[in-house]
Design a protein around this motif. Sequence first.
Motif, PDB file in Angstrom:
ATOM      1  N   SER A  55     -54.779 -17.068  51.823  1.00  0.00           N
ATOM      2  CA  SER A  55     -54.667 -16.806  53.260  1.00  0.00           C
ATOM      3  C   SER A  55     -54.645 -15.305  53.543  1.00  0.00           C
ATOM      4  O   SER A  55     -55.175 -14.843  54.550  1.00  0.00           O
ATOM      5  CB  SER A  55     -53.413 -17.481  53.806  1.00  0.00           C
ATOM      6  OG  SER A  55     -53.300 -17.275  55.188  1.00  0.00           O
ATOM      7  N   THR A  56     -54.024 -14.518  52.646  1.00  0.00           N
ATOM      8  CA  THR A  56     -54.004 -13.058  52.819  1.00  0.00           C
ATOM      9  C   THR A  56     -55.419 -12.496  52.782  1.00  0.00           C
ATOM     10  O   THR A  56     -55.790 -11.634  53.593  1.00  0.00           O
ATOM     11  CB  THR A  56     -53.139 -12.417  51.737  1.00  0.00           C
ATOM     12  OG1 THR A  56     -51.795 -12.933  51.830  1.00  0.00           O
ATOM     13  CG2 THR A  56     -53.108 -10.915  51.885  1.00  0.00           C
ATOM     14  N   GLU A  57     -56.231 -12.988  51.837  1.00  0.00           N
ATOM     15  CA  GLU A  57     -57.622 -12.536  51.765  1.00  0.00           C
ATOM     16  C   GLU A  57     -58.382 -12.899  53.043  1.00  0.00           C
ATOM     17  O   GLU A  57     -59.176 -12.106  53.571  1.00  0.00           O
ATOM     18  CB  GLU A  57     -58.299 -13.153  50.548  1.00  0.00           C
ATOM     19  CG  GLU A  57     -57.702 -12.694  49.223  1.00  0.00           C
ATOM     20  CD  GLU A  57     -58.386 -13.366  48.039  1.00  0.00           C
ATOM     21  OE1 GLU A  57     -59.307 -14.170  48.278  1.00  0.00           O
ATOM     22  OE2 GLU A  57     -57.995 -13.075  46.886  1.00  0.00           O
ATOM     23  N   ARG A  58     -58.125 -14.119  53.541  1.00  0.00           N
ATOM     24  CA  ARG A  58     -58.817 -14.520  54.763  1.00  0.00           C
ATOM     25  C   ARG A  58     -58.341 -13.702  55.966  1.00  0.00           C
ATOM     26  O   ARG A  58     -59.134 -13.390  56.873  1.00  0.00           O
ATOM     27  CB  ARG A  58     -58.587 -16.006  55.022  1.00  0.00           C
ATOM     28  CG  ARG A  58     -59.287 -16.894  54.002  1.00  0.00           C
ATOM     29  CD  ARG A  58     -58.996 -18.362  54.266  1.00  0.00           C
ATOM     30  NE  ARG A  58     -59.703 -19.214  53.326  1.00  0.00           N
ATOM     31  CZ  ARG A  58     -59.572 -20.536  53.256  1.00  0.00           C
ATOM     32  NH1 ARG A  58     -58.736 -21.151  54.087  1.00  0.00           N
ATOM     33  NH2 ARG A  58     -60.249 -21.235  52.371  1.00  0.00           N
ATOM     34  N   GLU A  60     -57.474 -10.573  55.906  1.00  0.00           N
ATOM     35  CA  GLU A  60     -58.196  -9.306  55.821  1.00  0.00           C
ATOM     36  C   GLU A  60     -59.628  -9.467  56.324  1.00  0.00           C
ATOM     37  O   GLU A  60     -60.171  -8.589  57.003  1.00  0.00           O
ATOM     38  CB  GLU A  60     -58.191  -8.799  54.374  1.00  0.00           C
ATOM     39  CG  GLU A  60     -56.818  -8.421  53.850  1.00  0.00           C
ATOM     40  CD  GLU A  60     -56.212  -7.257  54.616  1.00  0.00           C
ATOM     41  OE1 GLU A  60     -56.974  -6.432  55.167  1.00  0.00           O
ATOM     42  OE2 GLU A  60     -54.965  -7.166  54.676  1.00  0.00           O
ATOM     43  N   LEU A  61     -60.245 -10.620  55.978  1.00  0.00           N
ATOM     44  CA  LEU A  61     -61.618 -10.864  56.427  1.00  0.00           C
ATOM     45  C   LEU A  61     -61.675 -11.002  57.942  1.00  0.00           C
ATOM     46  O   LEU A  61     -62.538 -10.407  58.603  1.00  0.00           O
ATOM     47  CB  LEU A  61     -62.150 -12.128  55.748  1.00  0.00           C
ATOM     48  CG  LEU A  61     -63.576 -12.544  56.139  1.00  0.00           C
ATOM     49  CD1 LEU A  61     -64.567 -11.466  55.746  1.00  0.00           C
ATOM     50  CD2 LEU A  61     -63.950 -13.865  55.473  1.00  0.00           C
ATOM     51  N   TYR A  62     -60.735 -11.762  58.521  1.00  0.00           N
ATOM     52  CA  TYR A  62     -60.713 -11.915  59.972  1.00  0.00           C
ATOM     53  C   TYR A  62     -60.426 -10.581  60.659  1.00  0.00           C
ATOM     54  O   TYR A  62     -61.024 -10.258  61.706  1.00  0.00           O
ATOM     55  CB  TYR A  62     -59.664 -12.947  60.384  1.00  0.00           C
ATOM     56  CG  TYR A  62     -60.057 -14.367  60.103  1.00  0.00           C
ATOM     57  CD1 TYR A  62     -61.216 -14.910  60.641  1.00  0.00           C
ATOM     58  CD2 TYR A  62     -59.263 -15.183  59.295  1.00  0.00           C
ATOM     59  CE1 TYR A  62     -61.571 -16.225  60.381  1.00  0.00           C
ATOM     60  CE2 TYR A  62     -59.621 -16.494  59.029  1.00  0.00           C
ATOM     61  CZ  TYR A  62     -60.771 -17.011  59.578  1.00  0.00           C
ATOM     62  OH  TYR A  62     -61.116 -18.300  59.328  1.00  0.00           O
ATOM     63  N   SER A  64     -61.099  -7.562  59.517  1.00  0.00           N
ATOM     64  CA  SER A  64     -62.301  -6.728  59.415  1.00  0.00           C
ATOM     65  C   SER A  64     -63.358  -7.176  60.409  1.00  0.00           C
ATOM     66  O   SER A  64     -64.049  -6.353  61.029  1.00  0.00           O
ATOM     67  CB  SER A  64     -62.848  -6.800  57.987  1.00  0.00           C
ATOM     68  OG  SER A  64     -61.888  -6.338  57.059  1.00  0.00           O
ATOM     69  N   ASN A  65     -63.488  -8.499  60.553  1.00  0.00           N
ATOM     70  CA  ASN A  65     -64.468  -9.024  61.507  1.00  0.00           C
ATOM     71  C   ASN A  65     -64.130  -8.613  62.936  1.00  0.00           C
ATOM     72  O   ASN A  65     -64.992  -8.198  63.719  1.00  0.00           O
ATOM     73  CB  ASN A  65     -64.503 -10.554  61.392  1.00  0.00           C
ATOM     74  CG  ASN A  65     -65.673 -11.140  62.161  1.00  0.00           C
ATOM     75  OD1 ASN A  65     -66.552 -10.430  62.620  1.00  0.00           O
ATOM     76  ND2 ASN A  65     -65.679 -12.449  62.305  1.00  0.00           N
ATOM     77  N   TRP A 192     -64.480 -18.854  65.794  1.00  0.00           N
ATOM     78  CA  TRP A 192     -63.206 -19.312  65.212  1.00  0.00           C
ATOM     79  C   TRP A 192     -62.936 -20.773  65.573  1.00  0.00           C
ATOM     80  O   TRP A 192     -62.438 -21.546  64.764  1.00  0.00           O
ATOM     81  CB  TRP A 192     -62.077 -18.434  65.719  1.00  0.00           C
ATOM     82  CG  TRP A 192     -62.114 -17.035  65.180  1.00  0.00           C
ATOM     83  CD1 TRP A 192     -63.027 -16.526  64.314  1.00  0.00           C
ATOM     84  CD2 TRP A 192     -61.214 -15.970  65.480  1.00  0.00           C
ATOM     85  NE1 TRP A 192     -62.757 -15.207  64.039  1.00  0.00           N
ATOM     86  CE2 TRP A 192     -61.635 -14.831  64.735  1.00  0.00           C
ATOM     87  CE3 TRP A 192     -60.107 -15.851  66.278  1.00  0.00           C
ATOM     88  CZ2 TRP A 192     -60.984 -13.625  64.787  1.00  0.00           C
ATOM     89  CZ3 TRP A 192     -59.432 -14.640  66.329  1.00  0.00           C
ATOM     90  CH2 TRP A 192     -59.871 -13.529  65.604  1.00  0.00           C
ATOM     91  N   ARG A 280     -50.954 -10.517  59.993  1.00  0.00           N
ATOM     92  CA  ARG A 280     -51.379  -9.145  59.687  1.00  0.00           C
ATOM     93  C   ARG A 280     -51.330  -8.357  60.990  1.00  0.00           C
ATOM     94  O   ARG A 280     -51.907  -8.769  61.999  1.00  0.00           O
ATOM     95  CB  ARG A 280     -52.797  -9.119  59.121  1.00  0.00           C
ATOM     96  CG  ARG A 280     -53.236  -7.729  58.676  1.00  0.00           C
ATOM     97  CD  ARG A 280     -54.682  -7.756  58.247  1.00  0.00           C
ATOM     98  NE  ARG A 280     -55.104  -6.492  57.678  1.00  0.00           N
ATOM     99  CZ  ARG A 280     -55.473  -5.431  58.381  1.00  0.00           C
ATOM    100  NH1 ARG A 280     -55.429  -5.479  59.707  1.00  0.00           N
ATOM    101  NH2 ARG A 280     -55.859  -4.320  57.772  1.00  0.00           N
TER     102      ARG A 280
END
Length: 614
Positions: A55-58, A60-62, A64-65, A192, A280
Motif C-alpha cells: 500500500s505504501t508503494e501504491r 507513492e504512485l498515486y 506522483s500521479n 480512481w 501520505r
Amino acid sequence: MVVPASLRPRALRLIRLLSRPGFHLFLTGLLMVLGFVLAHRLSERSGREQLSALSTERLELYASNLAAELGRHASLPSLLAIAPTLQALMQAPDDAAARRAASQMLARVNVRAGTHQLFVADAQGQVLSASEVLTPPARLAEALAQGRTHFFAADPNTGSTDFYLLHPLRQASQNSGVIVVRFNLAPLEATWIDLGLRSQNERILIADDQDVVIMSSVQAWKYAVLGHADPSRRQALQASARYPQAIGPDLDLPVSLEVHQGQQVSLPPPGAKAMLAQQRLIVPLGLRLVALSDLTEVRQRAQLAAWGGAAFGASIGLLVLYLSSRRRALRQLTRAQTELQQAHAQLEQLVDSRTAELRQTNDALKTQIAQRLQTEGELLQASKLAVLGQMSAGLSHEVNQPLTALRALARNSMRLLESGRQDAVATNLKLMDDMVERMGQITRQLKSFARKADEQVTGVVLLLDSVRNAQVLLEHRSRALGIAIEVDVPAGLRVRAEANRLEQVLVNLFGNAIDAMQNEAERRLLVRVSAQDGGARALVQVQDSGAGVGDEQLPHLFEPFFTTKPAGEGLGLGLVISAKIVNEFGGSLRARRLEHGMSFEFDLAVEAWESQDV
C-alpha cells in the motif's frame, strides 16, 4: 539419580500421571491451541506488513500521479504574465478594448493548453478578462488576501473538484492583479473510481486541510468528514463555500494517522469491512492521500495458517502419545514374558500329574469338535436354502415383466409375418434378443442382491436412454391403461451407474406406479430430474397419480416381502432390490407421499450436464 525415600510416592504418582492417555490428550489439545494462536498471530502480522508495504508503494504512485497532474500547467500562469496583451490590460484595466483583446487571447490559450478556464482578476478578486463568461470562485478573495499560489474549490454545477493556480501581475512593483488557471480533476477522479470498481480490495481518498474528502474512488464518500464533526463544525464547513453540497456523513477514520503507518479501521457502506488505513501527506498542497486496503485476504491466510499450526501441534502431541503408548506396551510385553516363563516352569512341574486329566479333556474336545462340525454343516445347508429362496422369488418377480413384453412382441411379429413386413419382424426380434440378454443380466443382479459382491462395476450412462428402455418394457401396460407419461430428463445428462441395473430400478418404480393407477380415473406418470449440490448430483423423481399408501404402511415399504398388492400379484422384493442397487451407486431410494399419489426419489452422481433444462 537417587530419589529420597520421602519423595518416592510423589515421584511415582507423577510418573503415573504423565503416563496416562488422558494427560497426553490434554497435552495434544493444549499444543493445538498454542499452535493455532501463534500461527494466526504470526501470519496476520506478516500479512499486514506485506499489505502495508504494498500500500505504501501504491500511495507513492498515486501521489506522483496527482503531482504530475497538478504540475502539468504550473508554468502556464508565469508565461501568460509576460504577455503584452495582459500587460496592456493591467495598464488600462477599465479599457473595454484591452479587456476584449485579453479575453480572446485567454480563450485561444485555454483551448490549446487543455485547461478548463483562464481569467485575470484585479487585487480585489473582480474578473477583468476571461476565456469565457464566469463567476469567480468564492475562495478567490480569501486566497488573494492570504497570498496563496493555489487552492482547491468545488464546481457548484457538477460537484467535481477544481484546482486553481494563481500568479500575481505586478505594476510598479505592486500587485495589481492575478492570473488564474483553472483545470478540473474529474478525469483523474474518474480513473480512481474505475480502479475502485475493478478492484474491491483498495479504496483511495484525498482530504483537504479541513479533513473533508474532496476526491475519492468511492463516490458515496465525497465531501464526507474524517473523524467526527459536531453540528457547529458542519455548519461552519457548509458556510465556508468550499463545497457545493451538504457535508456527507462521518467516516470512522482517525484524523491522526501516522505517515506510512497502517491502522485497522471499519468504514460505513459501501466499504463496510475491516480495512488497513495508510496515508501520505502532500505538504505543499495541504492534502492527505489515504489508501484503504481490504484485510479479508490477510485474515483468510491467517486462518489457514492457524489451522496448519493447530495440525502441527496436534502432530507433536500425537507423536508424544504414540511414544508413550509404545513404551507402556513394551513394559507390558516384558512383564507378560516374565509371567509366561514362570507359568511355563510351573506347567513343567505339573505335567506328569496332569497327563491323565489332559487326555480326558482331549477326548471331550474331540467330541465337541465333531458336534460343532455337524452343526455348522446344517447351518450352511439352511443358509443355502434361504439364498436359493430369495433368488427364486426375485427371479419370478423381475423376469415377469420382460416375459410379458416378449409375449407381446412375439404375437406382434406373427401378425407382421402374415402381412409380409420383414423389416418390422427383424426389429421385433432384435428387441426380443435385447430383452433376453437383459433377463440374463437381471438374473446375475439377483445373485449380487443375495450376497455382497467384491466389486461393483459402474460407468457413465445416459439417463434418458435408461428411462426410454424402461418405458419399452412396460409400454404394453401403459398403453392398455391409457397412462400419460411425461419425461422431463435432459438429453445430455450423464450419470455414474451401470445401465442394466439402473433400468432394473426404473422398471420396478414404473411397474409399481402402473399398478397403483389401475383403478384411478386420472393416470399420469411423471419422470423428472433436478440438480443437487450445485449440479454434482441429480435427483430422479418418479411420481404417479395413484391412491398412495397410508402412514402406517410407509415405513415398511423397503422391508423384504412387504407388499400392498393382493395375494399372488407381488412378492415385496422390487423396492428392496431397487434400494440395494441405488445404494451401490452411492445414492439412496426414498418414498414420499404427494397430495395425489406417491413420489419415489433417488440421487445419482453426475458425470456431465450437457443440457441446461434442469
